[in-house]
Scaffold this active site. Structure first.
Site, short mmCIF file in Angstrom:
data_model
loop_
_atom_site.label_atom_id
_atom_site.label_comp_id
_atom_site.label_asym_id
_atom_site.label_seq_id
_atom_site.Cartn_x
_atom_site.Cartn_y
_atom_site.Cartn_z
CG HIS A 245 65.11 48.35 140.06
ND1 HIS A 245 65.33 48.65 141.38
CD2 HIS A 245 66.22 48.77 139.38
CE1 HIS A 245 66.51 49.23 141.51
NE2 HIS A 245 67.07 49.31 140.31
C1 BDR Z 1 63.62 52.18 138.02
O1 BDR Z 1 64.26 53.18 137.25
C2 BDR Z 1 64.46 52.75 135.96
O2 BDR Z 1 65.69 53.20 135.45
C3 BDR Z 1 64.34 51.25 135.99
O3 BDR Z 1 63.85 50.74 134.76
C4 BDR Z 1 63.36 51.01 137.10
O4 BDR Z 1 62.03 51.05 136.65
C5 BDR Z 1 64.51 51.87 139.21
O5 BDR Z 1 64.68 53.01 140.00
#
Ligand code: BDR
Ligand code: CA
Length: 315
Positions: A245
């Protein structure tokens, strides 16, 4: 090429950690003024320590980038951690150590305000890879910063994909929906990397092996972090590995051609307990409303991993 002035606000977090390494490996292109940390995936003391650990692992000029500690709690709601996805420390299986350099003096929110007031208007980009608490609090503390922000480039939200913490909400927005509503309602130009795009960028054993083969301490750390996520997410039936992500916003700054963006309106749900933190992404223009958001719909996953490998090879 002119370097892009930016502040990176994060809650490391395994994928934030890879985003940090990508940014530290790209200081020739990114004028990284500071890292600001927030409570999110794990608690505030851990996210600040984790950012400092990554800075030390990156080494070299990265050690000149200050790390500021920010908000310990969301603006309104109770905190929700995501340590089941990031490990108790926030950094998967990485060996935890106390970094040599401390956090910078002062609060992250003050650093954001002071930097934006000092630098020429419209020059500083904010990259946000965690709950938006620090940025929203900075906007509330000093509204004069709002028109001075060049753009907020963030990981958060979902449209075509369902939510990843509730049926309709993505973690970063769900973890502080009121902050996301402040930032997304501010009128600042936004570039949003929600799950629609980040779920296209997935690790594979070959991609992780390529990073590991680079051999540096930082590249091996990135491989370890991705392996930790892969072990949680790897789906034998679909062959889908863990999504990457948070490196997406940083990758877009370095190589925008790797993503497709569509102009849209973006509103954050804060009234309904059932859909709290849902992002209403609307591509149809609405009369009298500027389309100030660009929503990532496609990502070149191989391109993002190639970029990551090219960049980490520099550390
Ligand atoms: C996001 O949620 C967090 O757990 C990750 O680091 C990322 O920023 C993904 O949904
Ligand atoms: Ca994050």
């Amino acid at each position: 090429m002119t370097r892009i002035p930016l502040i990176l606000d994060c809650d490391p977090g395994v994928d934030d950690a890879v985003a940090l390494l990508l940014a530290f490996a790209s200081l020739d292109r990114l004028d990284l003024r500071g890292i600001t940390t927030v409570a999110g995936n794990v608690g505030l003391a851990q996210t600040a320590r984790n950012a400092r650990m990554l800075r030390q692992l990156a080494g070299g000029t990265a050690e000149r980038v200050p790390v500021f500690q920010g908000c310990a709690r969301p603006m309104v709601r109770e905190p929700i951690a995501a340590d089941h996805f990031h490990g108790e420390s926030g950094l998967g299986n990485l060996a935890i150590f106390e970094p040599a350099l401390p956090v910078a003096p002062g609060h992250a929110v003050h650093f954001i305000v002071e930097t934006l007031l000092r630098e020429p208007a419209g020059t500083v980009t904010l990259v946000v890879t965690g709950p938006m608490t620090n940025v929203a609090m900075a906007m509330r503390l000093e509204p004069a910063i709002v028109p001075r922000i060049r753009q907020v480039v963030f990981m958060g939200g979902a449209r075509a994909e369902a939510g990843n913490v509730t049926a309709s909400a993505e973690y970063n927005v769900h973890a502080d929906p009121h902050a996301a509503a402040v930032v997304c309602g501010s009128g600042v130009p936004l570039v949003a990397f929600g799950l629609d795009a980040t779920h296209q960028v997935r690790s594979t054993p070959a991609r992780i092996a390529k990073l590991r083969a680079l051999g540096s301490v930082a590249a091996r750390a990135a491989a370890d972090l991705l392996e930790f996520s892969a072990a949680l997410e790897w789906n034998v039936a679909t062959g889908r590995g863990a999504p990457l992500h948070d490196p997406c916003p940083v990758a877009w700054l370095l190589a925008p051609e790797l993503f497709e963006l569509v102009p849209c309106h973006l509103d954050v749900e804060i009234a309904s307990p059932l859909t709290l933190g849902h992002t209403a992404v609307e591509f149809r223009p609405q009369p009298g409303r500027a389309l100030h958001v660009r929503w990532a719909t496609r990502a070149d996953d191989a391109g993002v991993f190639d970029l990551l490998a090219q960049r980490l090879a520099r550390l």
